[in-house]
Design an enzyme around this catalytic site. Structure first.
Site, PDB file in Angstrom:
ATOM      1  N   MET A 158      41.815  46.064  43.809  1.00  0.00           N
ATOM      2  CA  MET A 158      42.740  45.272  44.936  1.00  0.00           C
ATOM      3  C   MET A 158      42.106  45.440  46.164  1.00  0.00           C
ATOM      4  SD  MET A 158      46.487  46.370  44.007  1.00  0.00           S
ATOM      5  CE  MET A 158      46.995  46.651  42.058  1.00  0.00           C
ATOM      6  N   MET A 169      41.643  41.776  41.568  1.00  0.00           N
ATOM      7  CA  MET A 169      42.798  41.027  42.347  1.00  0.00           C
ATOM      8  C   MET A 169      42.126  40.903  43.701  1.00  0.00           C
ATOM      9  SD  MET A 169      46.007  43.000  40.495  1.00  0.00           S
ATOM     10  CE  MET A 169      44.909  44.271  39.959  1.00  0.00           C
ATOM     11  N   HIS A 182      40.119  44.341  36.342  1.00  0.00           N
ATOM     12  CA  HIS A 182      41.052  43.249  36.865  1.00  0.00           C
ATOM     13  C   HIS A 182      40.910  43.163  38.316  1.00  0.00           C
ATOM     14  CE1 HIS A 182      45.538  41.697  37.203  1.00  0.00           C
ATOM     15  NE2 HIS A 182      44.489  40.778  37.408  1.00  0.00           N
ATOM     16  N   HIS A 212      42.049  49.792  31.340  1.00  0.00           N
ATOM     17  CA  HIS A 212      42.199  48.589  32.668  1.00  0.00           C
ATOM     18  C   HIS A 212      42.182  49.101  34.035  1.00  0.00           C
ATOM     19  CE1 HIS A 212      44.211  44.716  33.808  1.00  0.00           C
ATOM     20  NE2 HIS A 212      44.880  45.570  34.734  1.00  0.00           N
ATOM     21  N   MET A 258      49.908  37.732  34.184  1.00  0.00           N
ATOM     22  CA  MET A 258      50.528  38.520  35.019  1.00  0.00           C
ATOM     23  C   MET A 258      52.330  38.480  34.856  1.00  0.00           C
ATOM     24  SD  MET A 258      48.607  40.595  36.798  1.00  0.00           S
ATOM     25  CE  MET A 258      50.107  41.373  37.496  1.00  0.00           C
ATOM     26  N   ASP A 308      42.585  48.246  37.942  1.00  0.00           N
ATOM     27  CA  ASP A 308      42.891  47.506  38.943  1.00  0.00           C
ATOM     28  C   ASP A 308      42.188  47.388  40.103  1.00  0.00           C
ATOM     29  OD1 ASP A 308      45.180  46.074  37.495  1.00  0.00           O
ATOM     30  OD2 ASP A 308      46.023  48.237  37.408  1.00  0.00           O
ATOM     31  N   ASP A 362      50.438  41.761  31.634  1.00  0.00           N
ATOM     32  CA  ASP A 362      50.247  42.958  32.424  1.00  0.00           C
ATOM     33  C   ASP A 362      51.485  42.951  33.556  1.00  0.00           C
ATOM     34  OD1 ASP A 362      48.941  45.027  34.180  1.00  0.00           O
ATOM     35  OD2 ASP A 362      47.336  43.606  35.024  1.00  0.00           O
ATOM     36  N   SER A 414      46.723  51.341  31.991  1.00  0.00           N
ATOM     37  CA  SER A 414      46.232  50.773  33.349  1.00  0.00           C
ATOM     38  C   SER A 414      46.164  52.078  34.276  1.00  0.00           C
ATOM     39  CB  SER A 414      47.116  49.908  33.965  1.00  0.00           C
ATOM     40  OG  SER A 414      46.926  49.734  35.285  1.00  0.00           O
TER      41      SER A 414
END
Ligand code: DX5
Ligand code: ZN
Length: 216
Positions: free
Chosen positions: A36, A67, A65, A32, A136, A34, A174, A7
């Site tokens: 956000m 979020m 991913h 990965h 998660m 992230d 994760d 990640s």
């Protein structure tokens, strides 16, 4: 086969290219990323511009991913920027089927995620439609948190469902994945370990990736 997804949230972004090269050489199977938005989670990271830059740096599959509160709105941009898989949260899409279809129509794989507090059965109706599910094991928003133990129950449940129905999706975990809990997670049924701190906060990424996979 066990896959390792570093990640990038935990990498040194001032040395992004070297960091990616290092985990590539170390045997990472995918990256990965992230995303956000400061709404769905209390943190902001990056958007499609950075995904596009990362796309230029590597041939590894990019698992984005999301979020974010409105994954539907931004999915096309992330796919155009080079995402190979879009993973979004069931908490913001009670009926995820239209978005799963849209993601696939746009040529990407689709993953569904759920938070620690979200009931285990909330993904059950969609397991035949997705390429992966992401459990998660911390509350989303930040790297470096402690693994929430109840996540193992979820992993076992999805593993059982997968076998029962002869389905083919990946089971990812994760948050708080460490050298101490990796083998237990694999035994519970995970086939993709996502790890930020454990990989990027060590010097020897290759050794860490092998230790996570159980091949060192
Ligand atoms: C948390 C992110 C994770 C995070 C994991 O919201 O979804 O991907 O980077 O970080 P570690 O492995 O440090 O717990
Ligand atoms: Zn993540």
């Amino acid at each position: 086969m066990i896959k390792i997804a570093p990640s990038l949230l935990a990498c040194d972004f001032s040395r992004l290219e070297e960091e990616i090269r290092d985990v590539e050489k170390g045997g990472a199977d995918l990256l990965h990323l992230d995303v956000m938005d400061g709404h769905y989670v209390p943190n902001i990271t990056f958007g499609p511009v950075i995904v596009r830059a990362i796309r230029k740096l590597t041939k590894l599959p990019l698992d984005v991913h999301l979020m974010i509160t409105d994954p539907e709105k931004y999915t096309p941009q992330f796919i155009e920027s080079g995402a190979d898989k879009i993973t979004f949260h069931i908490e913001v899409k009670k009926n995820p089927i239209p978005l799963i279809k849209k993601i696939k129509l746009l040529g990407s794989k689709a993953g569904l995620s759920l938070n620690p507090e979200t009931p285990i059965e909330s993904l059950d109706g969609f397991l035949n439609l997705v390429d992966s599910i992401l459990v998660m094991s911390v509350n989303p928003g930040f790297g470096g948190q402690h693994f929430i133990e109840t996540s193992c129950e979820k992993i076992k449940h999805y593993k059982e469902m997968k076998e029962e129905k002869s389905l083919n999706f990946d089971i990812e975990v994760d948050g708080g994945v460490t050298l101490e809990n990796a083998q237990k997670l694999i035994q519970s049924g995970v086939n993709t370990l996502i790890a930020g701190t454990t990989i990027f906060h060590t010097k020897d990424r290759k050794k860490t990736i092998q230790l996570l996979k159980g091949t060192y």
